[in-house]
Write a protein that holds these residues in place. Structure first.
Motif, short mmCIF file in Angstrom:
data_model
loop_
_atom_site.label_atom_id
_atom_site.label_comp_id
_atom_site.label_asym_id
_atom_site.label_seq_id
_atom_site.Cartn_x
_atom_site.Cartn_y
_atom_site.Cartn_z
N SER A 19 0.83 -1.20 0.00
CA SER A 19 0.00 0.00 0.00
C SER A 19 0.86 1.25 0.00
CB SER A 19 -0.90 0.03 1.24
OG SER A 19 -1.78 -1.07 1.24
N ILE A 20 0.38 2.29 -0.64
CA ILE A 20 1.06 3.59 -0.66
C ILE A 20 1.20 4.09 0.78
CG2 ILE A 20 0.75 6.02 -1.29
CD1 ILE A 20 -0.24 5.06 -3.99
N PHE A 43 14.45 -2.85 -11.56
CA PHE A 43 13.11 -2.30 -11.64
C PHE A 43 13.09 -1.45 -12.90
CE2 PHE A 43 9.93 1.04 -10.58
CZ PHE A 43 8.83 0.21 -10.50
N GLY A 44 12.35 -1.92 -13.91
CA GLY A 44 12.42 -1.28 -15.22
C GLY A 44 13.82 -1.46 -15.77
N ASP A 45 14.45 -0.38 -16.21
CA ASP A 45 15.82 -0.44 -16.74
C ASP A 45 16.87 -0.15 -15.68
OD1 ASP A 45 14.88 -0.99 -19.29
OD2 ASP A 45 14.75 1.12 -19.85
N LYS A 79 5.11 5.33 -7.86
CA LYS A 79 6.24 5.02 -8.74
C LYS A 79 6.94 3.71 -8.41
CE LYS A 79 9.72 7.43 -5.98
NZ LYS A 79 10.75 8.46 -5.95
N HIS A 80 6.75 3.18 -7.20
CA HIS A 80 7.42 1.95 -6.77
C HIS A 80 6.70 0.68 -7.23
CE1 HIS A 80 9.02 4.78 -3.57
NE2 HIS A 80 10.10 4.35 -4.21
N PHE A 81 5.48 0.80 -7.70
CA PHE A 81 4.70 -0.38 -8.08
C PHE A 81 4.96 -0.72 -9.54
CE2 PHE A 81 2.78 1.34 -4.33
CZ PHE A 81 2.52 0.21 -3.57
N LYS A 100 5.77 -9.06 -9.76
CA LYS A 100 4.96 -7.86 -9.93
C LYS A 100 4.51 -7.36 -8.56
CE LYS A 100 1.13 -5.89 -12.45
NZ LYS A 100 0.02 -6.14 -13.37
N LEU A 101 4.87 -6.12 -8.27
CA LEU A 101 4.42 -5.47 -7.03
C LEU A 101 3.16 -4.68 -7.36
CD1 LEU A 101 4.76 -4.79 -4.06
CD2 LEU A 101 6.25 -2.89 -4.75
N GLU A 102 2.04 -5.10 -6.78
CA GLU A 102 0.76 -4.47 -7.05
C GLU A 102 0.31 -3.64 -5.86
OE1 GLU A 102 -2.21 -7.21 -8.41
OE2 GLU A 102 -0.83 -8.14 -9.84
N GLU A 103 -0.28 -2.50 -6.17
CA GLU A 103 -0.82 -1.63 -5.13
C GLU A 103 -2.18 -2.15 -4.70
OE1 GLU A 103 -2.62 2.84 -4.62
OE2 GLU A 103 -1.46 2.38 -6.40
#
Length: 120
Positions: A19-20, A43-45, A79-81, A100-103
């Motif tokens: 959670s945020i 995380f991404g690139d 931005k962290h998800f 996958k990190l889901e909010e």
């Protein structure tokens, strides 16, 4: 007898939740013989550093031939998800997993667990 081989990630392509505003953790657990020599998070690139400072850090714990690496995100923001990648390596090969990190909002978490409560 222990078999030698490349590392194995124990849970691949899984979703994890947070959670945020909370401290959120993304886990990657692997098993290997010989021992894992390198763990890399992306995380991404962007490659995540073990002591990256700021709001993200990486901690590791070992037990026998298993290692658990955890990305710890303090005060998680939107931005962290997303999609994280964990790669592990030993002298005989490597393995990678997408996590996958889901909010999820606090009300959704409560509803999720209440829907799985077993009444006896």
């Amino acid at each position: 007898m222990t078999l030698l081989g490349p590392p194995v990630i124990l849970q691949r392509e899984v979703a994890q939740f947070g959670s945020i505003g909370e401290t959120v953790m993304v886990h990657c657990e692997s098993q290997s013989s010989p021992d894992i020599t390198n763990i890399l998070w992306r995380f991404g690139d962007e490659e995540l550093k073990r002591k990256g400072g700021g709001d993200i850090s990486i901690v590791e714990s070992r037990s026998g031939n298993r290692i658990k690496s955890t990305v710890v995100i303090n005060n998680a923001q939107k931005k962290h998800f997303g999609q994280y990648f964990c790669a592990v390596e030993n002298g005989l090969g490597q393995a990678e997993a997408a996590i996958k990190l889901e909010e999820i909002g606090k009300s959704k978490i409560k509803k999720y667990f209440l829907s799985r409560t077993l009444i006896i």
